[in-house]
Enzyme design. Structure first.
Site, PDB file in Angstrom:
ATOM      1  N   GLU A 171     -25.699 -32.318 -21.003  1.00  0.00           N
ATOM      2  CA  GLU A 171     -26.295 -31.942 -19.733  1.00  0.00           C
ATOM      3  C   GLU A 171     -26.121 -33.153 -18.817  1.00  0.00           C
ATOM      4  O   GLU A 171     -26.513 -34.263 -19.182  1.00  0.00           O
ATOM      5  CB  GLU A 171     -27.786 -31.624 -19.925  1.00  0.00           C
ATOM      6  CG  GLU A 171     -28.393 -31.110 -18.646  1.00  0.00           C
ATOM      7  CD  GLU A 171     -29.861 -30.716 -18.781  1.00  0.00           C
ATOM      8  OE1 GLU A 171     -30.395 -30.718 -19.904  1.00  0.00           O
ATOM      9  OE2 GLU A 171     -30.453 -30.412 -17.737  1.00  0.00           O
ATOM     10  N   ARG A 203     -29.888 -35.891 -35.983  1.00  0.00           N
ATOM     11  CA  ARG A 203     -29.768 -36.772 -34.812  1.00  0.00           C
ATOM     12  C   ARG A 203     -29.686 -38.218 -35.241  1.00  0.00           C
ATOM     13  O   ARG A 203     -30.160 -38.584 -36.317  1.00  0.00           O
ATOM     14  CB  ARG A 203     -31.030 -36.680 -33.950  1.00  0.00           C
ATOM     15  CG  ARG A 203     -31.233 -35.421 -33.199  1.00  0.00           C
ATOM     16  CD  ARG A 203     -32.572 -35.505 -32.469  1.00  0.00           C
ATOM     17  NE  ARG A 203     -32.437 -36.183 -31.197  1.00  0.00           N
ATOM     18  CZ  ARG A 203     -32.034 -35.576 -30.078  1.00  0.00           C
ATOM     19  NH1 ARG A 203     -31.730 -34.310 -30.087  1.00  0.00           N
ATOM     20  NH2 ARG A 203     -31.941 -36.241 -28.949  1.00  0.00           N
ATOM     21  N   LYS A 238     -33.387 -39.096 -22.839  1.00  0.00           N
ATOM     22  CA  LYS A 238     -32.839 -39.390 -21.513  1.00  0.00           C
ATOM     23  C   LYS A 238     -33.945 -39.509 -20.477  1.00  0.00           C
ATOM     24  O   LYS A 238     -33.840 -40.282 -19.536  1.00  0.00           O
ATOM     25  CB  LYS A 238     -31.852 -38.290 -21.109  1.00  0.00           C
ATOM     26  CG  LYS A 238     -30.455 -38.551 -21.659  1.00  0.00           C
ATOM     27  CD  LYS A 238     -29.459 -37.578 -21.071  1.00  0.00           C
ATOM     28  CE  LYS A 238     -29.387 -36.327 -21.911  1.00  0.00           C
ATOM     29  NZ  LYS A 238     -28.396 -35.363 -21.412  1.00  0.00           N
TER      30      LYS A 238
HETATM   31  P1  ATP Z   1     -32.350 -35.286 -23.961  1.00  0.00           P
HETATM   32  O1  ATP Z   1     -33.187 -34.264 -24.662  1.00  0.00           O
HETATM   33  O2  ATP Z   1     -32.825 -36.682 -24.090  1.00  0.00           O
HETATM   34  O3  ATP Z   1     -32.001 -34.888 -22.546  1.00  0.00           O
HETATM   35  P2  ATP Z   1     -30.208 -33.999 -25.183  1.00  0.00           P
HETATM   36  O4  ATP Z   1     -30.138 -34.021 -26.635  1.00  0.00           O
HETATM   37  O5  ATP Z   1     -30.753 -32.761 -24.586  1.00  0.00           O
HETATM   38  O6  ATP Z   1     -30.976 -35.280 -24.731  1.00  0.00           O
HETATM   39  P3  ATP Z   1     -27.634 -33.317 -24.217  1.00  0.00           P
HETATM   40  O7  ATP Z   1     -26.902 -33.844 -23.052  1.00  0.00           O
HETATM   41  O8  ATP Z   1     -28.102 -31.912 -24.157  1.00  0.00           O
HETATM   42  O9  ATP Z   1     -28.826 -34.306 -24.502  1.00  0.00           O
HETATM   43  O10 ATP Z   1     -26.799 -33.546 -25.531  1.00  0.00           O
HETATM   44  C1  ATP Z   1     -25.444 -33.230 -25.692  1.00  0.00           C
HETATM   45  C2  ATP Z   1     -25.122 -33.167 -27.158  1.00  0.00           C
HETATM   46  O11 ATP Z   1     -25.431 -34.409 -27.778  1.00  0.00           O
HETATM   47  C3  ATP Z   1     -25.928 -32.101 -27.878  1.00  0.00           C
HETATM   48  O12 ATP Z   1     -25.052 -31.391 -28.735  1.00  0.00           O
HETATM   49  C4  ATP Z   1     -26.931 -32.874 -28.653  1.00  0.00           C
HETATM   50  O13 ATP Z   1     -27.266 -32.204 -29.838  1.00  0.00           O
HETATM   51  C5  ATP Z   1     -26.225 -34.206 -28.912  1.00  0.00           C
HETATM   52  N1  ATP Z   1     -27.184 -35.290 -29.068  1.00  0.00           N
HETATM   53  C6  ATP Z   1     -28.131 -35.676 -28.189  1.00  0.00           C
HETATM   54  N2  ATP Z   1     -28.885 -36.674 -28.684  1.00  0.00           N
HETATM   55  C7  ATP Z   1     -28.395 -36.952 -29.918  1.00  0.00           C
HETATM   56  C8  ATP Z   1     -28.736 -37.883 -30.938  1.00  0.00           C
HETATM   57  N3  ATP Z   1     -29.750 -38.726 -30.802  1.00  0.00           N
HETATM   58  N4  ATP Z   1     -28.006 -37.878 -32.073  1.00  0.00           N
HETATM   59  C9  ATP Z   1     -26.985 -37.026 -32.224  1.00  0.00           C
HETATM   60  N5  ATP Z   1     -26.606 -36.124 -31.305  1.00  0.00           N
HETATM   61  C10 ATP Z   1     -27.296 -36.078 -30.163  1.00  0.00           C
HETATM   62 MG    MG Z   2     -30.244 -30.973 -23.953  1.00  0.00          MG
END
Ligand code: ATP
Ligand code: MG
Length: 563
Positions: free
Chosen positions: A41, A267, A277
Site C-alpha cells: 500500500e 512476518r 508504517k
Molecule cells: P502496515 O500495516 O504497517 O501498513 P502492511 O503490512 O499493511 O504494513 P503493506 O504495504 O500492505 O504493509 O505490505 C505489503 C506486503 O508486505 C504484504 O504482502 C505484507 O504481508 C508484507 N509485509 C508487511 N510487513 C511485513 C513484515 N513485517 N514481514 C513480512 N512481510 C511483511
Molecule cells: Mg496493508
C-alpha cells in the site's frame, strides 16, 4: 513473543512455499505457470519486513521462471501518495529485483464496481445504513452468532440505487456501507457480512475525485489477483483468517477453472524497533527521527543510508527463513549479517574518533615516511595504499592510561605497543593541563620494528591505530544505537514514543581520518580499524566529511547481556 536468535537451517532445504510451488509445477497446475505479486500500500516507505516479503514474492518468480508484478494496493486515498510509490520502486530495485508489470488496484475500480453491482443483483450484497459501532456490536463473538442488520433484506432495486448514491458525492462518509450477505453465524468472523465498500471523500492520487465509494482490502485484493492471473498470492500470517473470504469472492467472480491461491508465512519482527508504517510515519512527522531514511529507521532506505548492502539483507533473510509461526527476530542477527558482508568488501582505514596527540620523541623533526597498509586482509585482490607516518600522531584518548591496571595492554608509561602498520613504540610519559587532563602522550619508537626490518616480528601484547597530524582530515561521525530501549516496543504497555532511546544518535565532530579518505563519495564503505564499519553519508561534502557508523566491529549488546 520469544526472541528467536538462532539462524534457522532453511537455506539448504526448500522453504515450505517453494515445496508448494514445486508440487504445483509437477502437477501441472495453471499449465505450470508461476505468477506472484508484491502488493504494497503506497502509504509509507518500505521497511525490512517488506524486504522479507519482496525476497519471497520476487524470489519465487525468479527461481521458477515465473513473473512477479508490482501492484500498488491503493484503495485508501486518505494515506496514499506518489512519493511513496516512487520510493517503493527504488527500494525494490536496490534489493536487486525487477517486476514484470506495474499495476494499481485503482485500475480495477470499475471492474470491482461492476462485480459489486452483480452481487447486489444476485441478492448477495446490501447497503447498510448503520454506524460502524452498531455494525461491530452485531458481529457477535467467535463463540456467539452475530445479529442481522435491519437493512439485510432491503430490496435489490433499493440497494442498487443507494450504491449509486454512495458514489455520487451526496452522502457523508460513514453514512452507509455495502456489505456482502454471507452468514452472520459463521464461525469465521470474516464471513459475518463483511464490508465491501465505504465512502471516502478525499481525492485519490491516481483517480482524482471520480470515486467516492472505495473497496475494502478483502474485496479488492483477491479480485486483483484474479484479474492479473496471479497463481500464488503470498502474504503474511495475519491474512490466514481472511483466506476463506478471499476464496469466496473469487468463486463468485471466476468463470473458468483458474483460481489464484493465497499462502501465508510469518512476518519479520525485529527486536528494539517497530515495523508498523503508522508508527514509523509518526516518528517522521513528529521529527523524532530525521526522516524516513534516518539511519536508525528500520526502513530499507534507512538501512541503505546506514551502509547496509542488499547482500547483507538477503543473507539475513535467508538465515531467519520462512515459517508458519510468528517470532521476534534478534536484531543482532541482522547486524552480524552486515558485519560478515562488509568484512569482505570494505577497505580498512584509520580514523581516530576522540583524538589525543602522541609525540614520538626520538623520531626526527619534520621527517615523514610512507608506510604500506593492506586495504583488506580478507581480500587479496583489494591491494594496498600508503599511509603517512610522522613525529606527531593522533591516537584514541582511551588507548592511553596514565595509571593503568595490570591487564591494560595499550599505552601506559613503560609499556610497549605496536602502532598498526608501523613501529613498536614504548610510552615514556605524558603532559597535563592545569586541570590535570592529559594533553599529550610521549613515546619512543624502535626503528627496527617496521615491516621488513629485522625485529618486525617482535611480539607485543597490544596494537593501536593512529593517524598522522600532518595529513589527517577532519570528519563528522554519526554513531547510531538502537532506536528503542526495550526489546519489543510494540508489546509494551507504554506508548512507543516513550520508549525511544535518547542516545540513539551521537554526533562526533572531532574525528581525524587518514588522507586516503580524501576523495570519498556518498555511500562509500570502510572499516575504521578497531572501531567498526562506516559509510559516507549523503550530507557529506568535500569540505565537511560525514560518516555513519553502520555497525561496530563487535556485538557489544550481547556481551552486555551476558550472551
Ligand atoms: P502496515 O500495516 O504497517 O501498513 P502492511 O503490512 O499493511 O504494513 P503493506 O504495504 O500492505 O504493509 O505490505 C505489503 C506486503 O508486505 C504484504 O504482502 C505484507 O504481508 C508484507 N509485509 C508487511 N510487513 C511485513 C513484515 N513485517 N514481514 C513480512 N512481510 C511483511
Ligand atoms: Mg496493508
Amino acid at each position: 513473543m520469544t526472541v528467536n536468535n538462532s539462524a534457522e537451517e532453511t537455506k539448504k532445504s526448500l522453504n515450505f512455499i517453494e515445496v508448494i510451488v514445486e508440487n504445483d509445477i509437477k502437477a501441472g497446475h495453471n499449465d505450470g505457470r508461476i505468477q506472484t505479486r508484491f502488493p504494497p500500500e503506497p502509504n509509507g516507505y518500505l521497511h525490512i519486513g517488506h524486504a522479507k516479503a519482496i525476497c519471497m514474492d520476487f524470489g519465487i518468480a525468479r527461481k521458477y521462471g515465473g513473473v512477479c508484478n508490482l501492484r500498488f494496493d491503493d484503495t485508501n486515498p486518505v494515506k496514499e501518495d506518489v512519493e511513496y510509490v516512487d520510493s517503493i520502486k527504488e527500494d525494490i530495485e536496490w534489493l536487486g529485483y525487477k517486476w514484470g508489470n506495474i499495476y494499481y488496484a485503482s485500475d480495477y475500480f470499475q471492474q470491482l464496481w461492476d462485480f459489486a453491482v452483480r452481487l447486489i443483483k444476485e441478492g448477495k450484497a446490501y447497503i447498510d445504513e448503520q454506524s460502524a459501532e452498531e455494525i461491530a456490536k452485531q458481529k457477535g463473538s467467535p463463540t456467539q452468532a452475530g445479529t442481522d442488520s435491519p437493512f439485510r433484506n432491503r430490496p435489490i432495486e433499493e440497494n442498487l440505487a443507494l450504491f449509486e448514491k454512495m458514489n455520487s458525492g451526496e452522502l457523508d462518509e460513514g453514512s452507509m456501507v455495502l456489505r456482502a450477505k454471507i452468514d452472520m453465524a459463521s464461525p469465521n468472523m470474516h464471513f459475518r457480512d463483511p464490508i465491501m465498500y465505504r465512502i471516502i471523500k478525499i481525492a485519490h492520487h491516481r483517480t482524482g475525485t471520480k470515486w467516492k465509494a472505495y473497496p475494502m482490502y478483502d474485496f479488492a485484493h483477491g479480485q486483483s489477483d484474479y484479474f492479473e492471473g496471479v497463481t500464488h498470492s503470498i502474504c503474511t500470517l495475519e491474512f490466514s483468517v481472511h483466506r476463506p473470504l478471499y476464496d469466496w469472492f473469487i468463486n463468485e467472480l471466476a468463470t473458468g477453472e483458474y483460481r489464484p491461491h493465497q499462502y501465508e508465512f510469518n512476518r519479520l519482527n525485529l527486536t528494539y524497533t517497530v515495523m508498523s508504517k503508522r508508527k514509523l510515519l509518526q516518528l517522521v512527522q513528529e521529527k523524532l527521527v530525521r526522516g524516513w531514511d534516518d539511519p536508525r529507521m528500520p526502513t530499507i532506505c534507512g538501512f541503505r543510508r546506514r551502509g547496509y548492502t542488499p547482500e547483507s539483507i538477503h543473507n539475513f533473510i535467508d538465515k531467519i527463513g520462512y515459517t508458519k509461526y510468528e517470532a521476534l527476530n534478534d536484531i543482532s542477527l541482522l547486524e552480524s549479517a552486515v558485519r560478515e558482508d562488509l568484512n569482505v568488501r570494505a577497505n580498512r582505514i584509520s580514523a581516530v574518533l576522540d583524538p589525543i596527540k602522541l609525540i614520538i620523541t626520538n623520531y626526527p623533526d619534520g621527517q615523514t615516511e610512507e608506510l604500506e597498509a593492506q586495504n583488506n586482509p580478507e581480500d587479496a585482490t583489494a591491494g594496498s595504499h600508503n599511509i603517512l607516518f610522522s613525529k606527531e600522531l593522533y591516537i584514541e584518548r582511551d588507548d592511553f592510561m596514565e595509571d593503568a591496571p595490570k591487564k591494560y595492554f595499550r599505552l601506559t608509561p613503560g609499556n610497549e605497543v605496536r602502532l598498526k602498520n608501523a613501529y613498536i613504540i614504548k610510552c615514556t610519559g605524558c603532559k597535563h593541563d592545569e586541570q590535570g587532563n592529559v594533553t599529550e602522550v610521549y613515546a619512543e619508537y624502535d626503528a627496527n620494528t617496521k615491516s621488513g626490518m629485522p625485529d618486525s616480528n617482535r611480539k607485543v601484547k597490544g596494537t593501536i591505530h593512529w593517524v598522522s597530524t600532518v595529513d589527517a582530515i577532519d570528519a563528522e561521525v554519526r554513531l547510531y544505537d538502537r532506536l528503542f530501549i526495550v526489546e519489543n516496543p510494540s508489546e509494551d504497555e507504554r506508548d512507543f514514543k516513550e520508549l525511544l532511546n535518547p542516545d540513539s544518535l551521537k554526533v562526533v565532530q572531532s574525528c581525524k581520518i587518514e588522507s586516503f579518505a580524501k576523495n570519498v563519495k556518498s555511500g562509500d564503505k570502510f572499516q575504521f580499524q578497531r572501531i567498526g564499519y562506516f559509510c559516507v553519508d549523503p550530507d557529506s561534502t568535500a569540505e565537511h566529511l560525514v560518516f555513519n557508523r553502520t555497525v561496530s566491529l563487535k556485538d557489544s549488546w550481547s556481551k552486555a547481556k551476558g550472551k
